[in-house]
Design a protein around this motif. Structure first.
Motif, PDB file in Angstrom:
ATOM      1  N   SER A 276      -0.484 -32.354  -9.480  1.00  0.00           N
ATOM      2  CA  SER A 276       0.859 -33.209  -9.236  1.00  0.00           C
ATOM      3  C   SER A 276       0.030 -34.370  -9.864  1.00  0.00           C
ATOM      4  O   SER A 276       0.616 -35.447  -9.923  1.00  0.00           O
ATOM      5  N   GLY A 277      -0.712 -35.346  -8.507  1.00  0.00           N
ATOM      6  CA  GLY A 277      -1.637 -35.939  -8.699  1.00  0.00           C
ATOM      7  C   GLY A 277      -2.087 -37.019  -9.994  1.00  0.00           C
ATOM      8  O   GLY A 277      -1.648 -37.944  -9.896  1.00  0.00           O
ATOM      9  N   ARG A 278      -1.914 -36.030 -11.247  1.00  0.00           N
ATOM     10  CA  ARG A 278      -2.492 -35.842 -12.323  1.00  0.00           C
ATOM     11  C   ARG A 278      -1.399 -36.625 -13.320  1.00  0.00           C
ATOM     12  O   ARG A 278      -1.988 -36.473 -14.310  1.00  0.00           O
ATOM     13  N   VAL A 279      -0.672 -35.978 -13.058  1.00  0.00           N
ATOM     14  CA  VAL A 279       0.023 -35.685 -14.084  1.00  0.00           C
ATOM     15  C   VAL A 279       1.484 -36.243 -14.064  1.00  0.00           C
ATOM     16  O   VAL A 279       2.199 -36.359 -12.559  1.00  0.00           O
ATOM     17  N   ARG A 280       2.001 -37.522 -14.899  1.00  0.00           N
ATOM     18  CA  ARG A 280       3.699 -38.241 -14.761  1.00  0.00           C
ATOM     19  C   ARG A 280       4.834 -38.009 -16.108  1.00  0.00           C
ATOM     20  O   ARG A 280       3.909 -37.853 -16.644  1.00  0.00           O
ATOM     21  N   PHE A 281       5.264 -36.953 -15.274  1.00  0.00           N
ATOM     22  CA  PHE A 281       6.353 -36.731 -15.834  1.00  0.00           C
ATOM     23  C   PHE A 281       7.652 -37.928 -16.548  1.00  0.00           C
ATOM     24  O   PHE A 281       7.859 -38.450 -16.133  1.00  0.00           O
TER      25      PHE A 281
END
Length: 348
Positions: free
Chosen positions: A231-236
């Motif tokens: 989660s810390g390395r992807v932005r949706f």
């Protein structure tokens, strides 16, 4: 003979309508049997109803037939039942169903046990079997599927990630000369998040933006990122294609809809009836997304950056023509492990 089901009109006797009855047996005790509502013997195949209309008693009837089986016997009975229901890889599906029901125990560890399975196991297995016989995808029944090295949540809101798509992941990684570099990745129409998350799992310093027009799909993708500690390395981002996305990326990937509308009706029921139409329908010829994706690649790729798009097995030539018309003269078509055209690869 006392019925365990509720009273219903006598004319409700069409195939697939069943009830479970409690029968006194000679010498004492009772057993459950499955019969049609008109009292005629039940064929296991009559339990195969559309999942939306399947009655709880359909599951119970099948479970009643399996209630005194050992795990090994249950596996054989389940495999035979699924095969008779028309499930092509019944052996694989029966194993996956039992593995799911038996967790945390390993299937191989209990296959040789001669004692009957715990009372709840045949019931859970029967429910999954009836759903699978109605052609609901196994991934949706179980709730997850393996992709690359990840375990991904799957629902009716997303396509089930398939091995074909691993061809794109493999090809993308093959274009990275330094996997420790702080790369920027854009995944357009991310669905379950499969491609972006698989790449991040192999590129420890990379970050990704993943877009989708479906809020429900994005919720699944976010859950998958959390499930796999990414989660810390992807932005949706909820948007159509890459609308509103700014900046430059080293890697642009997408598995867009690429099925022609007239072909959708001919697809396997697992796809046609259970997967989101929005993720299947690729417009005229199944090619509608590619001109837009190619333009976005031109707009958003860094110099020397790569874009890879999944394509249909028969779309290599027309997609290659579209890429060259968009100015990607070195565009290539890459084959999957079966030798079918599967990925369009271009670079800036």
């Amino acid at each position: 003979m006392a019925s365990a089901g509720s009273d219903e009109p006598d004319d409700d006797n069409e195939p697939g309508k069943v009830r479970v009855e409690v029968v006194d047996v000679e010498g004492g005790g009772q057993v459950l049997i499955a019969v049609r509502r008109d009292g005629s013997p039940i064929d296991p195949m009559d339990l195969v109803a559309k999942i939306e209309g399947a009655e709880p008693t359909a599951y119970a009837a099948l479970a009643a037939q399996w209630h005194d089986l050992s795990i090994g016997q249950l596996r054989r009975a389940l495999t035979a039942w699924l095969r008779e229901a028309g499930i092509e890889d019944a052996e694989h599906d029966s194993r996956r169903i039992l593995e799911t029901v038996l967790k945390p125990y390993q299937l191989n560890a209990v296959l040789d046990a001669s004692t009957p399975a715990a009372w709840s196991i045949p019931s859970e297995v029967a429910e999954m079997a009836v759903r699978r016989a109605a052609r609901e995808p196994l991934s949706q029944i179980i709730g997850s599927v393996g992709f690359w090295t990840l375990d991904l949540i799957v629902t009716r809101d997303v396509l089930t990630p398939r091995p074909d798509t691993e061809t794109l992941v493999r090809a993308a990684l093959g274009r990275i000369t330094d996997r420790s570099a702080p790369l920027k990745i854009l995944d357009i129409a991310t669905g379950s998040g499969a491609i972006a998350l698989a790449l991040l799992s192999e590129l420890p310093n990379a970050h990704a933006v993943a877009t989708d027009i479906s809020p429900a799909a994005l919720e699944i993708a976010k859950a998958n990122a959390a499930r796999n500690q990414l989660s810390g390395r992807v932005r949706f981002l909820e948007t159509g294609w890459a609308d509103g996305v700014e900046g430059r990326f080293d890697l642009l990937v997408s598995n867009p809809p690429y099925i022609a509308p007239e072909v959708i009706a001919t697809l396997e029921p697992e796809v046609r009836d259970f997967e989101p139409l929005l993720a299947l329908d690729g417009g005229q010829g199944g090619l509608a997304p590619y001109p837009h994706l190619l333009n976005e690649a031109r707009r958003l790729l860094n110099p020397g950056g790569h874009a890879l798009f999944e394509i249909g097995h028969d779309q290599g030539a027309p997609v290659l023509e579209l890429a060259r018309a968009a100015g990607f003269g070195s565009a290539r078509i890459l084959a999957d492990l079966a030798g079918h055209d599967r990925v369009l690869a271009v670079h800036n």
